[in-house]
Design an enzyme around this catalytic site. Structure first.
Site, PDB file in Angstrom:
ATOM      1  N   GLU A  56       0.829  -1.209   0.000  1.00 20.27           N
ATOM      2  CA  GLU A  56       0.000   0.000   0.000  1.00 20.27           C
ATOM      3  C   GLU A  56       0.863   1.260   0.000  1.00 20.27           C
ATOM      4  OE1 GLU A  56      -0.888   1.973   3.402  1.00 20.27           O
ATOM      5  OE2 GLU A  56      -1.038   0.217   4.714  1.00 20.27           O
ATOM      6  N   LYS A 198      -4.670  -2.081  15.512  1.00 20.67           N
ATOM      7  CA  LYS A 198      -4.143  -1.200  16.545  1.00 20.67           C
ATOM      8  C   LYS A 198      -5.026  -1.336  17.781  1.00 20.67           C
ATOM      9  CE  LYS A 198      -2.057   2.011  13.283  1.00 20.67           C
ATOM     10  NZ  LYS A 198      -2.472   1.362  12.040  1.00 20.67           N
TER      11      LYS A 198
END
Length: 794
Positions: A56, A198
């Site tokens: 990405e 996360k």
């Protein structure tokens, strides 16, 4: 009816295989249009079945500032290449989606970070930024996980490596704040390797949402036992168990292959925990997260502003410790993703071979147009398929390997059951012991040549055997394997020379206890007789690309081989074999000094592959006679090493333990004599130490910056600087996974040379060579025949 049922299922399976194959080709051959461009390298890799890994770009456009982002981008692409894959960095430039970026495009996109015209692009944004180009509004963009998945799938890429996965935000039951990554995983069949979510996200609800979307979720065990936690990005544990535990990349590849073959149109999540030495413990991170969320709420940071605000606060609250953790985990993910893509490529190649009846081990010839179909590979070394390189006896030899051909005996202690000795794993001294004795062809030179042979290189083994039963049997076996024996010289019976033999005595765990080697047949050959083993050494009727010499020759004979190789412009490589023979190589000749081994750039060895003990022996010998020479000092002075030394830089490039042992320091001091040293450190990996010539592009390119320890300021020396890099092993085998350690180091060198012959730099093939060595660790043969299965990666 029973027969009909069997044939019906077989027909359906073949139909599925054909469908999957046709889908792959349709993706890979999709024509570029005004909205999407697939880079030529990526297109070629997809068409030829090479492993491709999507990367990405929001991490570059909205994560790291320029020029740090371009350095990271180049570094991650190099990790893919070193591990045998082709990187496909995905982004949008001037309203055109790019699957694979060249160097200029990568710099252009990363340099646009922070500009108003550089956007963060998910699935919903792609049509907007591409469509606006038609009305004169050009945008650049970094693709999120969702955006990258869409474009990767359009190109036919199946594996995508990234940092952290988006998820369900805390309080999403009222805010509906759920990452588009999750819905994309429910409808796009791409496997995403990440470090989980996360930990400021709701990990439990994230996994529940992925289940609702039909996306498979698994976590790599990474050496742990039992059911493991789904990782929480900076921490290996989250308190939430992973739905599935995956042992290794082979299992992950099998899951992807089954998913694609079944035609399931949803994605897969493979969570890869952060390397243990970089993790921030969960208890510590929970406190940081709680404070960061509290401050985000107080600041009113909601929606798109929430994640960037919290990440900045985490960086602040951890006093910057989250940054090296971020870098370590994405490097680990890219490395693991590439290995998964490699394993997937092998599965697909095997299935295509089964469908068409053509073995995937067939290697197209680069030197002959002969077309010979190979037979399916076998674990038996006597059934090696004939490839064009093996069949074309007249093809030019790419590699000369000068070294030992020996008959190896492995004696594995096997105590009788029911006897007092059964509880002991060690054979008894001063008596006969029950054992299982196996006999194979070995010898360092033979093993290196065999590895090259399996990897598709045209190789000639130059050695000597006795006029005895062992020697004749060795030649017959090699000929049955279509292995060239033209360079093997049979010494007359009058010389009393015996074919080399090696006997290993192993305990019940197959760990080496004692070994005896009789290599006198090579040590007794005078250096003046070397040309008779390689007649063309004198008339130079051909020039091999590489000459590899093992340490079983006498010191003078080994130097004769190496000087001959340098004389015809070949790359020269030296395998030290043992501590005593490694030390002998750098000792003085029978008459005179040791000056004939040269000093950069007059060296006679380009590459050496000692283990750490052999490196120490070589260094100790060099200290006695070589490290006080004026020409050695001139090269060392030109390296540009600061007066304060290199301990900090060496520790950063390797680790404190290796520096304390003096391993990188010894390597640097030997560089004037051997400008590239690959030190084999067993389960700790391989340390590459290299002297770069002046003008080498690696001295200035951003992706090499972490590995260049020093640069010279001395004009006219030809010295550019020092490159050092520690390659961790792709996997560490223990217990029953290790079948035999014989030939592992020889396989490694053979694989390195095979990569160099393909025009690759040493650092680009170390990962592949480590994988090849791992295959030999699992094999009863001195060199695993399974090397043929990875030949296409070189």
């Amino acid at each position: 009816m029973a027969m009909f049922g069997v044939f019906g299922r077989t027909s359906a399976l073949r139909c599925t295989v054909r469908q999957a194959s046709s889908i792959r080709w349709r993706h890979a051959s999709t024509k570029n249009n005004s909205f999407i461009r697939v880079h030529d390298e990526v297109r070629e890799a997809l068409n030829s079945g090479k492993p491709v890994v999507a990367l990405e770009t929001t991490i570059y456009t909205h994560g790291f500032p320029y020029p740090d982002n371009v350095a990271l981008a180049s570094h991650l692409e190099s990790i893919v290449r070193v591990n045998g894959g082709v990187p496909a960095t995905i982004g949008v430039i001037d309203g055109v989606a790019r699957v694979g970026l060249d160097a200029e495009e990568l710099i252009r996109l990363t340099a646009s970070a922070g500009k108003d015209t550089t956007l963060k692009l998910s699935r919903r944004d792609l049509s907007y930024v591409c469509g606006m180009r038609l009305v004169g509004k050009n945008f650049n963009g970094g693709t999120t996980i969702a955006g990258t998945m869409v474009l990767a799938h359009l190109a036919g890429i199946k594996v995508f490596a990234t940092g952290g996965l988006g998820g369900v935000h805390r309080g999403a039951e009222s805010s509906m704040d759920i990452s588009a990554d999750l819905t994309e995983l429910g409808r796009t069949p791409v496997a995403v390797v990440s470090s989980g979510c996360k930990s400021f996200l709701d990990i439990g609800r994230t996994i529940e949402y992925l289940e609702t979307e039909g996306a498979g979720v698994g976590t790599f065990a990474d050496g742990r036992q039992g059911n493991v936690d789904f990782p929480a990005f900076w921490s290996r544990d989250s308190g939430v168990k992973s739905p599935v535990t995956i042992q290794d990349e082979i299992e992950a590849a099998a899951i992807i292959h089954a998913q694609n073959s079944l035609g399931i149109k949803s994605g897969l999540v493979f969570a890869n925990p952060i390397p243990e030495e970089f993790q921030i413990p969960k208890a510590e991170m929970d406190l940081v997260i709680a404070e960061a969320i509290k401050e985000a709420e107080a600041a009113g940071a909601y929606g798109n502003a929430n994640t960037p605000y919290i990440l900045n606060k985490i960086k602040e609250l951890t006093k910057g410790n989250s940054i090296p953790a971020n870098r370590a985990l994405i490097e680990s993910n890219v490395r693991r993703g590439t290995i998964v893509a490699r394993e997937l490529g092998l599965l697909e190649a095997n299935e295509r071979g089964a469908e068409t009846g053509v073995s995937n081990t067939f290697m197209p010839s680069t030197t002959s147009t002969v077309s010979v179909a190979s037979t399916p590979s076998s674990s038996s070394s006597s059934e090696i398929p004939v490839t064009p390189l093996e069949a074309a006896e007249t093809a030019n030899t790419e590699v000369i390997v000068a070294g030992a051909l020996a008959v190896d005996f492995a004696c594995d202690y096997t105590p009788f059951s029911g006897t007092p000795s059964e509880t002991s794993t060690t054979p008894q001294l001063h008596t006969s012991n029950p054992s299982r004795i196996t006999q194979t062809l070995g010898g360092v030179g033979h093993n290196i040549a065999k590895a090259l042979h399996y990897l598709g290189s045209s190789v000639s083994l130059c050695t000597a055997i006795g006029d005895d039963l062992s020697g004749h049997a060795a030649v017959v076996q090699l000929q049955s394997q279509k292995f060239s024996t033209e360079g093997i010289k049979t010494l007359s019976s009058a010389s009393s020379a015996r074919t080399a033999q090696y006997i290993a005595v192993n305990d019940a765990n197959k760990d080496l206890m004692l070994a005896m080697a009789d290599m006198t047949i090579l040590e007794d050959i005078p250096s003046a007789s070397i040309p008779s083993l390689w007649p063309s050494i004198t008339d130079r009727t051909f020039t091999p690309a590489c000459v590899v010499v093992d340490g079983n020759w006498s010191r003078d004979a080994a130097h004769t081989w190496l000087r001959a190789g340098k004389a015809v412009g070949a790359t020269t490589a030296f395998e030290p074999v043992s501590t005593s023979k490694a030390a002998r190589f750098l000792s003085g000749p029978a008459h005179g000094t040791a000056s004939d081994i040269g000093v950069f750039p007059q060296h006679i060895v380009d590459i050496a592959t000692p283990n750490q003990h052999e490196l120490a022996a070589m260094h100790a010998t060099a200290q006695q006679a070589l490290l006080s020479r004026q020409d050695w000092w001139e090269v060392i002075d030109a390296l540009g090493i600061s007066s304060s030394g290199l301990r900090t830089a060496l520790t950063h490039a390797t680790n404190a333990d290796l520096v304390d042992q003096g391993i990188p320091q010894m390597g640097i001091q030997l560089l004037p004599f051997i400008p590239t040293i690959l030190t084999k450190l067993g389960p700790k990996g391989v340390l590459l130490t290299s002297l770069l010539p002046r003008g080498d592009e690696r001295l200035h390119r951003a992706e090499y910056k972490p590995y260049v320890l020093s640069r010279t300021n001395v004009d006219g020396s030809g010295v550019g600087g020092v490159y050092m890099r520690l390659f961790e092993p792709p996997e560490v085998l223990v217990g029953e996974d290790v079948v035999s350690v014989n030939g592992v180091g020889d396989t490694f060198l053979g694989a390195v040379v095979a990569g160099i012959l393909k025009g690759r730099r040493v650092e680009e093939v170390v990962g592949l060579a480590q994988r090849a060595a791992g295959l030999t660790l699992r094999s009863k043969e001195a060199v695993s025949p399974e090397l043929r299965s990875i030949a296409h990666l070189f």
